[in-house]
Design a protein around this motif. Structure first.
Motif, mmCIF file in Angstrom:
data_model
loop_
_atom_site.group_PDB
_atom_site.id
_atom_site.type_symbol
_atom_site.label_atom_id
_atom_site.label_comp_id
_atom_site.label_asym_id
_atom_site.label_seq_id
_atom_site.Cartn_x
_atom_site.Cartn_y
_atom_site.Cartn_z
ATOM 1 N N PHE A 1 45.531 44.587 37.093
ATOM 2 C CA PHE A 1 44.354 45.089 36.403
ATOM 3 C C PHE A 1 44.015 46.500 36.879
ATOM 4 C CE2 PHE A 1 43.815 40.487 37.064
ATOM 5 C CZ PHE A 1 43.781 40.066 35.735
ATOM 6 N N SER B 1 38.331 45.480 40.240
ATOM 7 C CA SER B 1 39.060 45.240 39.000
ATOM 8 C C SER B 1 38.720 43.831 38.537
ATOM 9 C CB SER B 1 40.571 45.372 39.224
ATOM 10 O OG SER B 1 41.069 44.254 39.928
ATOM 11 N N GLU B 2 39.314 43.405 37.437
ATOM 12 C CA GLU B 2 39.102 42.036 36.971
ATOM 13 C C GLU B 2 39.660 41.023 37.959
ATOM 14 O OE1 GLU B 2 40.191 41.216 32.928
ATOM 15 O OE2 GLU B 2 39.581 43.222 32.304
ATOM 16 N N PHE C 1 36.237 35.158 36.957
ATOM 17 C CA PHE C 1 35.723 36.448 36.508
ATOM 18 C C PHE C 1 34.821 36.199 35.312
ATOM 19 C CE2 PHE C 1 35.880 40.683 34.574
ATOM 20 C CZ PHE C 1 35.647 41.467 35.686
ATOM 21 N N GLY D 1 32.760 41.829 33.662
ATOM 22 C CA GLY D 1 33.518 42.698 32.768
ATOM 23 C C GLY D 1 32.644 43.792 32.182
#
Length: 137
Positions: A11, A48-49, A108, A113
């Motif tokens: 990611f 990051s994700e 997640f 996000g």
């Protein structure tokens, strides 16, 4: 880390702050432990994700394997923000400034996000994103 290593990441990362330069001043709360049972205070360096890199104070190494990471964007209080569960993959001392930790998310959320999308638009501006690391429930 080489360019090849960066290409191996699953990611893309959003950088909030680079690791502090020697002699650079950190916000006071980085080196001040929150009162128990709140957990360990940290600064998010990138995310990051898939995971997050966190800087904790020099006297605050991570001891456990799993953590609930509560992200607190600049100006947010402990009741604000959101929490992601993660496990610590690695930790490394960063001179006398503190400890750098790499945590991988167990899950997640859509909120995370959106947080990445919002902050990713403002990478030119230096941001302090705090976090609290606690034991997951």
């Amino acid at each position: 880390m080489t360019d090849d290593d960066l290409d191996q990441r699953k990611f893309p990362r959003v950088e909030f702050n680079l690791a502090p330069e020697p002699g650079e001043q950190l916000p006071l709360w980085v080196n001040s432990a929150p009162p128990p049972p709140q957990g360990l205070a940290g600064v998010v360096l990138n995310m990051s994700e898939g995971g997050i890199q966190v800087l904790t104070g020099a006297d605050q190494p991570l001891q456990a394997e799993r953590y609930a990471v509560r992200l607190l964007p600049d100006g947010a209080g402990p009741e604000d923000g959101f929490t992601l569960n993660a496990h610590c993959n690695w930790s490394s001392p960063l001179s006398t400034i503190g400890h750098l930790h790499g945590l991988e998310f167990d899950d997640f959320s859509a909120r995370a996000g959106q947080f990445l999308a919002d902050y990713g638009l403002e990478v030119a501006e230096r941001k302090w994103v705090r976090c609290l690391l606690t034991q997951p429930h």
